[in-house]
Enzyme design. Structure first.
Site, PDB file in Angstrom:
ATOM      1  N   GLY A 145       0.824  -1.194   0.000  1.00  0.00           N
ATOM      2  CA  GLY A 145       0.000   0.000   0.000  1.00  0.00           C
ATOM      3  C   GLY A 145       0.863   1.251   0.000  1.00  0.00           C
ATOM      4  N   CYS A 146       0.250   2.387  -0.296  1.00  0.00           N
ATOM      5  CA  CYS A 146       1.019   3.632  -0.407  1.00  0.00           C
ATOM      6  C   CYS A 146       1.546   4.106   0.949  1.00  0.00           C
ATOM      7  CB  CYS A 146       0.184   4.702  -1.087  1.00  0.00           C
ATOM      8  SG  CYS A 146      -1.441   4.979  -0.344  1.00  0.00           S
TER       9      CYS A 146
END
Length: 305
Positions: free
Chosen positions: A115-116
């Site tokens: 994920g970011c």
């Protein structure tokens, strides 16, 4: 040699960016489904069968359904959703996490894209925990701000119409979906407090870890541990704080696959903040997916990045 790649969900933000990165490459052929049949399971299965690697840019449940749809096929998969990030049967696609991670990604059939927010947090935490500068059970708080593109089509439309606020904090119930993967991939045993926010800019991200200092955990010790871990890496850079200046800009690395980490603070004051800046749509999403694809296919890791 030319490899076939199917992007399942290519009409979304991440899918479009991956397609743009791959389009025009002589070594990649994009497999596509007729838009009129994009929800037809048989058409999608045919696309999976025609691909060497499929990249899933789907909501979690749809990603699980896609994996089931092609379970008996030899197609290798990169999943950009949250669905498999803590699944032990999937390789976590963070190439810089450990010395052997590239080899694991290269040989994997199933890779889960980070994920970011997780990319920034893990990039900071993992080396510092490994070096003994942060204890796995330490009480930690992670603060972050992202561009609104990370919220998907609905949030993008809200900002582009001018209806959204300039800045808002969310995830206040401490149930953010990135917390489990941050804990699993760093070895944290105590749940960190996570305070994400969205700003009025399309893309870019800053993830911040505030820390108290002591005689063992100094500004220089933090910097050295991070610099040693990422020495020679193409896409993670550790920079001295004085080279950045008094203002750290979340959009500084937009359009790249770079994470820049820096340590700020003062030993005499006993406080520091470690910050990772990245493009939430680059190393935080599509860039990481293409990097993992390149590794899986035995190609130049930096191709189209």
């Amino acid at each position: 040699m030319t490899y076939s790649v199917f992007i399942d969900g290519e009409a979304g933000t991440t899918g479009l960016q991956i397609r743009d990165r791959l389009r025009g490459r002589a070594d990649i052929r994009l497999v596509q489904v007729d838009p009129a049949r994009r929800k037809d399971p048989q058409a999608r299965r045919e696309a999976f069968a025609a691909a060497d690697v499929a990249i899933l840019c789907l909501p979690d449940e749809a990603a699980r359904e896609a994996v089931a749809l092609c379970a008996d096929l030899p197609t290798r998969i990169i999943d950009a959703s949250t669905a498999h990030r803590v699944d032990p049967d999937w390789v976590y696609g963070f190439a810089e996490l450990s010395p052997e991670m590239c080899e694991r990604i290269a040989s994997a059939r199933r890779v889960s894209n980070p994920g970011c927010y997780s990319t920034g947090a893990i990039a900071i935490l993992a080396p510092l925990i490994a070096a003994g500068l942060i204890q796995p059970d330490e009480a930690l708080a992670i603060n972050a701000v992202s561009g609104y593109s990370g919220g998907g089509k609905a949030l993008i439309a809200e900002y582009e119409s001018g209806e959204a606020p300039a800045h808002f904090v969310y995830g206040l119930s401490q149930g953010h979906k990135h917390i489990p993967e941050i804990m699993r991939q760093t070895g944290l045993t105590r749940r960190p407090v996570f305070a994400p926010a969205v700003g009025n800019f399309a893309q870019g991200m800053a993830v911040q870890l505030p820390l108290h200092l002591d005689q063992n955990r100094s500004i220089d010790a933090l910097h050295q541990a991070l610099a040693a871990h990422y020495h020679g890496q193409r896409f993670i850079r550790v920079t001295r704080s004085e080279a950045i200046g008094a203002r750290l800009v979340p959009t500084a690395h937009n359009g790249t696959n770079l994470v820049e980490i820096s340590v700020h603070g003062d030993d005499a004051a006993g406080c520091a903040t470690v910050v990772a800046v990245l493009d939430n749509l680059g190393k935080g999403a599509s860039g990481a997916a293409v990097q993992n694809l390149n590794i899986m296919l035995g190609l130049d890791e930096a191709a189209s990045l």
